[in-house]
Design a protein around this motif. Structure first.
Motif, PDB file in Angstrom:
ATOM      1  N   VAL A 293       0.833  -1.206   0.000  1.00 17.37           N
ATOM      2  CA  VAL A 293       0.000   0.000   0.000  1.00 17.37           C
ATOM      3  C   VAL A 293       0.868   1.256   0.000  1.00 17.37           C
ATOM      4  CG1 VAL A 293      -1.745   1.285   1.291  1.00 17.37           C
ATOM      5  CG2 VAL A 293      -1.893  -1.196   1.145  1.00 17.37           C
ATOM      6  N   ILE A 294       1.967   1.224   0.775  1.00 12.05           N
ATOM      7  CA  ILE A 294       2.892   2.387   0.795  1.00 12.05           C
ATOM      8  C   ILE A 294       3.437   2.648  -0.600  1.00 12.05           C
ATOM      9  CG2 ILE A 294       5.151   3.143   1.608  1.00 12.05           C
ATOM     10  CD1 ILE A 294       4.509   1.772   4.286  1.00 12.05           C
ATOM     11  N   SER A 295       3.865   1.606  -1.293  1.00 11.88           N
ATOM     12  CA  SER A 295       4.408   1.786  -2.654  1.00 11.88           C
ATOM     13  C   SER A 295       3.344   2.342  -3.600  1.00 11.88           C
ATOM     14  CB  SER A 295       4.963   0.468  -3.171  1.00 11.88           C
ATOM     15  OG  SER A 295       3.927  -0.498  -3.289  1.00 11.88           O
ATOM     16  N   MET A 296       2.092   1.851  -3.467  1.00 11.73           N
ATOM     17  CA  MET A 296       1.026   2.358  -4.331  1.00 11.73           C
ATOM     18  C   MET A 296       0.732   3.827  -4.058  1.00 11.73           C
ATOM     19  SD  MET A 296      -1.663  -0.848  -4.325  1.00 11.73           S
ATOM     20  CE  MET A 296      -2.876   0.140  -5.181  1.00 11.73           C
ATOM     21  N   ARG A 297       0.651   4.184  -2.769  1.00  5.12           N
ATOM     22  CA  ARG A 297       0.345   5.579  -2.432  1.00  5.12           C
ATOM     23  C   ARG A 297       1.467   6.505  -2.871  1.00  5.12           C
ATOM     24  NH1 ARG A 297      -4.104   5.945  -3.163  1.00  5.12           N
ATOM     25  NH2 ARG A 297      -4.042   8.050  -2.296  1.00  5.12           N
TER      26      ARG A 297
END
Length: 519
Positions: A159-163
């Motif tokens: 999720v961090i990479s996507m955000r």
């Protein structure tokens, strides 16, 4: 009525041209303002950067909630469904708030958008969204095993990479959305009494720093792309501005050319009518047709009036000719003509003038020249202009040479060469322009109008020919006009009479080779 409609159309065209010019000027100014910020945050690009994030977020409005469903299904192995549903509902609500704010920003006109305020709103919504995702690490911590910790770690890292990828154009939003999740991983693993999870917490911090470094570089690339686009917009705006200026200049030139043509047509008629009367009556008075003058001075005056009228008529004809040539409206009346005959006629017309000045005219004509397809009046004017210039600027005792012959490319040329003082090399382009005169013309009483050579050059170019002027101080001047091969009329073979044998074609090398093969 037609004049009023024309004026109205001109005003409408002028208004549209002015609007186009103003739009081009505004686009150029906006692009230049963006390019003035070569360091710092570049405020003029903040709107574009924020709009990129909004478009990314709106295009992927369903992707992250689906990922939340996947995470909730995986967490069902250790977490109670009620807590997962509460967490899932919080994620959806936070996501809905973020999407609603992004849609409001997208609908707001750029001129009315307060970019810093909108960026703060979106960053706050992103922070709330990141916090809701971070709480997944604290759902039923007492039931979480090593597999649950690894699953939470992997899920939050994804999720961090996507955000970060979605918010890479606006770094404050990157920090607001991803820091809560990284802090949640660190806190959750720091509470565990296991060095392995401490290492995973440290790895989460390292991965977050690495992602930030990558996003900073990506943000720099996006900023450079926006600068290039601004430069392109500035260039397009300047091109549109230049085009509007050139269109306006072209319109004015066309209007001026039309006015000039109307003026010349009107003045031609208005001047020729009284000139015909002046020339006719002065010729009658000069010839004493109605009786001799009681005072011989009147006859001289009549002669001067006739010569002045002839000079003025010649000037009017030259101005009209050069105007038609420059406008591309000079029509050639082409027919088979002999260049030698035209040159001989011009020689006879100018012989008396040359003899009165003490000049010698020498003819050098190549024999058996075929006829050319040309306008006889134009060729006569070319020869008279060149011969008149040569006689005008050649001092007493000089020689003018008329030469006609074939060119190496099977065309024909006319050369007029004099033994005058010549033209300085720097003045040659000037004398070839309309009304252009060299320094020698200003020093003599026979300056002329400066239209002879431009008319000659224009007329020979209308015949697809070439014009060449060779001159050097103290070595005289030579002007060569050339007619191309396409203007030369080749003689056709004689047709055989009835009952007469057809003459055999000449044995060219190609025909001889063909006959040899046949035998």
């Amino acid at each position: 009525m037609s004049g009023g409609a024309s004026a109205e159309a001109s005003r409408v065209h002028s208004g549209s041209a002015n609007d186009q010019k103003r739009r081009a000027y505004r686009s150029v100014q906006e692009a230049r303002e963006k390019l003035t910020y070569k360091s710092g945050r570049k405020p003029e690009f903040e709107y574009e950067l924020l709009m990129m994030f909004v478009k990314n977020e709106l295009s992927a409005a369903v992707t992250t909630p689906l990922l939340a469903l996947v995470v909730a299904m995986g967490a069902m192995f250790w977490a109670p469904p009620r807590e997962l549903l509460l967490w899932l509902g919080a994620v959806f609500v936070a996501k809905g708030i973020l999407i609603a704010i992004c849609r409001q920003f997208a609908k707001t006109p750029r001129e009315e958008a307060d970019t810093p305020a909108w960026r703060a709103k979106i960053a706050a919504a992103e922070f709330l969204y990141g916090v809701t995702w971070a709480t997944v690490a604290f759902i039923s911590p007492e039931t979480q095993g090593e597999a649950a910790h690894t699953f939470i770690f992997a899920s939050l890292i994804v999720v961090i990479s996507m955000r970060m990828l979605f918010a890479s154009t606006v770094m404050p939003i990157v920090y607001a959305g991803t820091l809560p999740m990284t802090i949640a991983i660190v806190l959750r693993f720091a509470l565990l009494d296991n060095p392995f999870f401490w290492a995973m917490a440290a790895m989460a911090v390292g991965v977050h720093i690495y992602f930030i470094w990558l996003m900073t570089g990506f943000n720099t690339t996006v900023m450079a792309m926006l600068e290039y686009r601004a430069e392109k917009d500035a260039l397009i705006g300047e091109l549109e501005q230049s085009k509007s200026i050139s269109d306006e200049a072209r319109l004015r030139a066309e209007e001026a050319n039309l006015a000039k043509s109307r003026f010349l047509a009107t003045m031609s008629h208005e001047l020729r009518t009284p000139l015909n009367a002046i020339l006719g009556f002065s010729e009658i008075m000069r010839g004493e047709i109605l009786g001799p003058h009681s005072n011989p001075t009147y006859k001289e005056y009549a002669n001067d009036i006739h010569e002045s009228g002839q000079h003025l008529l010649t000037l009017i004809n030259e101005v009209l000719d050069i105007s038609r040539i420059e406008a591309g409206r000079y029509e050639l009346n082409e027919a088979p003509v002999a260049l030698a005959d035209i040159v001989e006629d011009c020689h006879r017309l100018m012989r008396v003038r040359a003899e009165n000045k003490g000049l010698k005219i020498v003819e050098t004509f190549e024999e058996n020249l075929t006829q050319v397809w040309a306008d006889e009046r134009a060729l006569r004017q070319i020869c008279l202009n060149l011969l008149s210039n040569a006689i005008k600027f050649t001092p007493t005792g000089g020689t003018v040479t008329l030469k006609i012959g074939r060119t190496p490319l099977s065309g024909q040329f006319l050369s007029v060469k004099d033994t005058g003082p010549g033209i300085p090399e720097a003045e040659i382009p000037r004398v070839l322009r309309s009304f252009g005169q060299g320094s020698l013309a200003h020093q003599t009483a026979e300056g002329g109008t400066g239209l002879g050579l431009p008319i000659t050059k224009g007329l020979i170019e209308l015949h697809d020919g070439s014009f060449e002027l060779k001159s050097k101080l103290r070595y005289g001047t030579e002007v060569i006009v050339t007619l191309p091969r396409m203007r030369i009329m080749e003689a056709l073979p004689r047709l055989a009479e009835p009952g007469e044998e057809r003459p055999e074609a000449p044995q060219t090398p190609w025909r001889a080779e063909r006959n040899k093969r046949a035998s």
